[in-house]
Design a protein around this motif. Structure first.
Motif, PDB file in Angstrom:
ATOM      1  N   GLN A 571       0.857  -1.176   0.000  1.00  0.00           N
ATOM      2  CA  GLN A 571       0.000   0.000   0.000  1.00  0.00           C
ATOM      3  C   GLN A 571       0.892   1.224   0.000  1.00  0.00           C
ATOM      4  O   GLN A 571       1.802   1.330   0.816  1.00  0.00           O
ATOM      5  CB  GLN A 571      -0.912   0.005   1.233  1.00  0.00           C
ATOM      6  N   GLY A 572       0.640   2.137  -0.924  1.00  0.00           N
ATOM      7  CA  GLY A 572       1.533   3.269  -1.081  1.00  0.00           C
ATOM      8  C   GLY A 572       2.810   2.832  -1.763  1.00  0.00           C
ATOM      9  O   GLY A 572       2.798   1.996  -2.673  1.00  0.00           O
ATOM     10  N   ASN A 573       3.933   3.358  -1.315  1.00  0.00           N
ATOM     11  CA  ASN A 573       5.219   3.051  -1.934  1.00  0.00           C
ATOM     12  C   ASN A 573       6.122   2.261  -0.993  1.00  0.00           C
ATOM     13  O   ASN A 573       6.022   2.353   0.222  1.00  0.00           O
ATOM     14  CB  ASN A 573       5.952   4.343  -2.316  1.00  0.00           C
ATOM     15  N   THR A 597      11.789   3.747  -6.032  1.00  0.00           N
ATOM     16  CA  THR A 597      10.448   3.809  -5.465  1.00  0.00           C
ATOM     17  C   THR A 597       9.541   2.838  -6.209  1.00  0.00           C
ATOM     18  O   THR A 597       9.376   2.926  -7.426  1.00  0.00           O
ATOM     19  CB  THR A 597       9.882   5.230  -5.547  1.00  0.00           C
ATOM     20  N   ASN A 599       5.773   0.930  -6.548  1.00  0.00           N
ATOM     21  CA  ASN A 599       4.354   0.923  -6.192  1.00  0.00           C
ATOM     22  C   ASN A 599       3.689  -0.297  -6.816  1.00  0.00           C
ATOM     23  O   ASN A 599       4.363  -1.146  -7.416  1.00  0.00           O
ATOM     24  CB  ASN A 599       3.661   2.227  -6.622  1.00  0.00           C
ATOM     25  N   SER A 600       2.394  -0.411  -6.675  1.00  0.00           N
ATOM     26  CA  SER A 600       1.693  -1.622  -7.102  1.00  0.00           C
ATOM     27  C   SER A 600       1.706  -1.824  -8.607  1.00  0.00           C
ATOM     28  O   SER A 600       1.369  -2.912  -9.090  1.00  0.00           O
ATOM     29  CB  SER A 600       0.241  -1.585  -6.603  1.00  0.00           C
ATOM     30  N   THR A 602       4.535  -1.134 -10.533  1.00  0.00           N
ATOM     31  CA  THR A 602       5.917  -1.285 -10.990  1.00  0.00           C
ATOM     32  C   THR A 602       6.186  -2.742 -11.345  1.00  0.00           C
ATOM     33  O   THR A 602       6.076  -3.619 -10.491  1.00  0.00           O
ATOM     34  CB  THR A 602       6.908  -0.834  -9.908  1.00  0.00           C
ATOM     35  N   ASN A 620      10.166   1.927   3.971  1.00  0.00           N
ATOM     36  CA  ASN A 620       9.164   2.941   3.640  1.00  0.00           C
ATOM     37  C   ASN A 620       9.424   4.152   4.511  1.00  0.00           C
ATOM     38  O   ASN A 620      10.000   4.037   5.609  1.00  0.00           O
ATOM     39  CB  ASN A 620       7.739   2.423   3.854  1.00  0.00           C
ATOM     40  N   GLU A 625       1.736   3.877   4.364  1.00  0.00           N
ATOM     41  CA  GLU A 625       2.453   2.860   3.590  1.00  0.00           C
ATOM     42  C   GLU A 625       2.615   1.592   4.418  1.00  0.00           C
ATOM     43  O   GLU A 625       2.914   1.638   5.615  1.00  0.00           O
ATOM     44  CB  GLU A 625       3.833   3.375   3.169  1.00  0.00           C
ATOM     45  N   TRP A 627       3.752  -2.904   3.693  1.00  0.00           N
ATOM     46  CA  TRP A 627       4.215  -3.861   2.699  1.00  0.00           C
ATOM     47  C   TRP A 627       4.569  -5.190   3.357  1.00  0.00           C
ATOM     48  O   TRP A 627       4.856  -5.261   4.541  1.00  0.00           O
ATOM     49  CB  TRP A 627       5.460  -3.326   1.957  1.00  0.00           C
TER      50      TRP A 627
END
Length: 642
Positions: A571-573, A597, A599-600, A602, A620, A625, A627
């Protein structure tokens, strides 16, 4: 060359070098392991609307017979009940001092309290009752202004006076030794920090002149602490090395009532627990003669009659009794297990099991050289008792005492060189806890600092996942912690040594003793303050070095041209950085890829870097954020031997 999948095993290894820990994680913060993968821990939100006085040293949650949920928090200054997002002060009061008078000055909020030989000190808390005030415009204060608040003593000009601060200024002409009141001091709990003893009687005999006080000694003063448990719906609260009190939620207006002393109980006890299965209250390290605190024996046990915590004198018609342990110098901790109580001295472990009359309990030694490091360093979970050892290491009792292997043990316990392990001089504030939501045992402890100044409050944590058998470390600072059981999520306290408590019942509170903030854990992704302000939890994890898995171990330089990020939950980066070294001894890095960076959306990252060894860091830095890392696949090719 095809993509290479770099396998990294779960858990933190702090025992090896970065290159020796190939295929393992070597460092991290605010990260746990779940399903074999690292993920950021959950967020925490401040609750209770206010902060409370002093560091919280014990916490207990329970429900009354009507299903109302409570948390008791014992600090070095007070005893609080948390109920429906609000704190209530139920601290027991000591013997009242009668016939005090007041002196005040127009326009000032400082009041001098006059009482001959009051024997009170700066920082003590007091309340007032039976207040009468002079008329004729001498004071604008009301009886309620005095009786509705607790006051911190600000100064003690002499043995017969002390000063307090009112909520408002004096609007009258001023009092001069006028009115009358009874002073009700709070029961003394103990120091805010664990420290060396000082004063008269703590030094070597005849080292100084008669009547002189020493500045320090080898005598260690334990920090003010509590043991908290419930007997049915009633709270049993014992001040460490002091008296035992009862708070009953079943009476009328219970949140307006203070805890009262337990009738018939010892008056000096290291700690107490309720033996749940058989309903005895057990006092550990207590008096051999009830009511005579000079007879306190740190290895002596006294238990009440069954179902009656007011009866401790053994007779032929009750089940009260006593026992003295042999191995060790003092009882350090005790915890209720599955069908036994585990007692830990500074050297050994004992089980205390109910067997019924005429002996009531069977007490037997089950381990040696396995003493506990502190009163709150024990945790019962999953049918086992876990604790932190007095001489280092982690132990578990599952019928036999076992040493828990750990690759973070040196990091936690060793203080030589640049390592900043436990401050053993503050061992009594270590707090063990269970997070059943994630199968974790967590010990919060005070560690040293790189500058060489040891922490005197908890500033780090070590975590053991007993299902996945993994260890991790983090800088989460908590002084107490209660598992999710009474409440849906864990509740924990954070101590700020320089903050002023905001709880509204105290008038004239200073920052002398700091304050504690109460947090609900595993809530959202951020740290949320009482003000509602949100702060990011900066989680990260870093791997050991890995090399090209082909034709020798580290023989070839490697070239990384791309990698494919893989996160189970993002979620987020997330930020991914690859560090490269030419040799294991490199203190820094020869080169660096990133930070990138992720994200979902990439799918891949193109890179261009060269080195013999590489390691990976995921982190993060922003709010909202979170993960869980999956796998690391990279296009890695040989690039020569130099």
């Amino acid at each position: 060359m095809p993509l290479t999948n770099v396998t990294i095993r779960p858990g933190i290894n702090k025992a090896d070098t970065p290159s020796g820990a190939e295929g393992q994680w070597i460092d991290g913060d605010f990260v746990r392991f779940r399903y074999g993968q690292p993920e950021k821990i959950g967020g925490y939100t401040a609750i209770g609307q206010e902060t409370i006085a002093g560091p919280t040293r014990a916490q207990h949650t329970w429900t009354d017979l009507e299903g109302r949920r409570y948390a008791a928090l014992g600090t070095s200054k007070a005893l609080y009940i948390y109920y429906e997002d609000k704190f209530y002060d139920v601290t027991p009061l000591a013997t009242a001092l009668t016939s005090a008078t007041f002196t005040s000055t127009n326009g000032s909020n400082t009041v001098t309290v006059n009482k001959t030989s009051h024997a009170l000190d700066v920082g003590e808390y007091v309340t007032f009752t039976s207040v009468t005030l002079p008329g004729g415009g001498a004071t604008g204060f009301t009886v309620a202004n005095f009786q509705d608040f607790t006051y911190e003593i600000l100064t003690v000009p002499n043995a017969n006076t002390f000063t307090i601060q009112m909520k408002t200024n004096e609007s009258g002409t001023g009092m001069t030794a006028a009115g009358s009141a009874s002073i009700n001091p709070y029961e003394e709990i103990g120091p805010t920090i664990q420290t060396y003893g000082y004063g008269w009687g703590t030094g070597t005999w005849s080292r100084l002149t008669w009547g002189s006080g020493t500045t320090t000694s080898s005598l260690i003063l334990d920090p003010g602490s509590w043991s908290l448990d419930n007997f049915g719906e009633q709270l049993i609260a014992t001040i460490k090395d002091g008296k035992t009190f009862v708070w009953n939620p079943g009476v009328s207006n219970p949140l307006e009532q203070r805890a009262t002393i337990m009738t018939g109980a010892p008056t000096a006890t290291r700690l107490t627990i309720t033996s749940d299965r058989d309903r005895h209250v057990v006092h550990f390290g207590t008096e051999t003669t009830i009511g005579d605190n000079t007879t306190q024996d740190p290895m002596f046990i006294r238990f009440s009659d069954q179902e009656n915590y007011n009866v401790y004198q053994p007779t032929s018609v009750n089940t009260a009794g006593t026992f003295r342990l042999d191995t060790g110098n003092k009882i350090v901790a005790a915890v209720s297990g599955k069908d036994y109580n585990l007692i830990l001295t500074d050297q050994a472990a004992y089980t205390m099991q109910f067997v019924g009359p005429p002996f009531t309990f069977s007490i037997r030694q089950v381990g040696s050289n396995c003493g506990c490091i502190g009163q709150h360093a024990t945790v019962y979970a999953d049918g086992k008792v876990f604790w932190m050892g007095a001489g280092g290491g982690f132990f578990v009792f599952d019928g036999t005492v076992k040493l828990l292997p750990s690759l973070v043990e040196d990091f936690v316990f060793t203080t030589t060189g640049s390592n900043v392990g436990i401050n053993y001089s503050s061992n009594e504030i270590i707090y063990g806890s269970h997070n059943s939501l994630f199968n974790e045992i967590v010990w919060f402890y005070p560690a040293g600092t790189p500058s060489g100044n040891p922490a005197v409050q908890n500033n780090r944590a070590v975590v053991y996942n007993y299902v996945e058998n993994t260890w991790s470390v983090m800088s989460l600072a908590r002084s107490s912690y209660a598992d999710a059981s009474t409440y849906d999520v864990p509740y924990a306290t954070e101590y700020n040594s320089t903050a002023i408590p905001s709880i509204s019942n105290i008038s004239g509170a200073t920052n002398t003793f700091g304050s504690s903030t109460y947090y609900a854990h595993e809530v959202g992704n951020n740290e949320v303050a009482l003000s509602g302000a949100e702060t990011a939890i900066p989680a990260y994890i870093q791997s050991g070095d890995f090399d090209l898995p082909s034709e020798g171990d580290g023989q070839y330089m490697l070239r990384v041209s791309r990698f494919l990020p893989d996160f189970k939950n993002l979620q987020g980066n997330a930020i991914v950085t690859i560090f490269l070294k030419n040799f294991p001894i490199d203190s820094g890095t020869s080169s660096q890829l990133g930070p990138f960076t992720i994200n979902s959306t990439t799918d891949k990252i193109d890179t261009r870097a060269r080195g013999r060894l590489a390691n990976l860091k995921i982190q993060n830095t922003a709010i909202d954020e979170t993960w869980r890392f999956g796998t690391f696949r990279a296009d890695v090719n040989p690039d020569g031997r130099r």
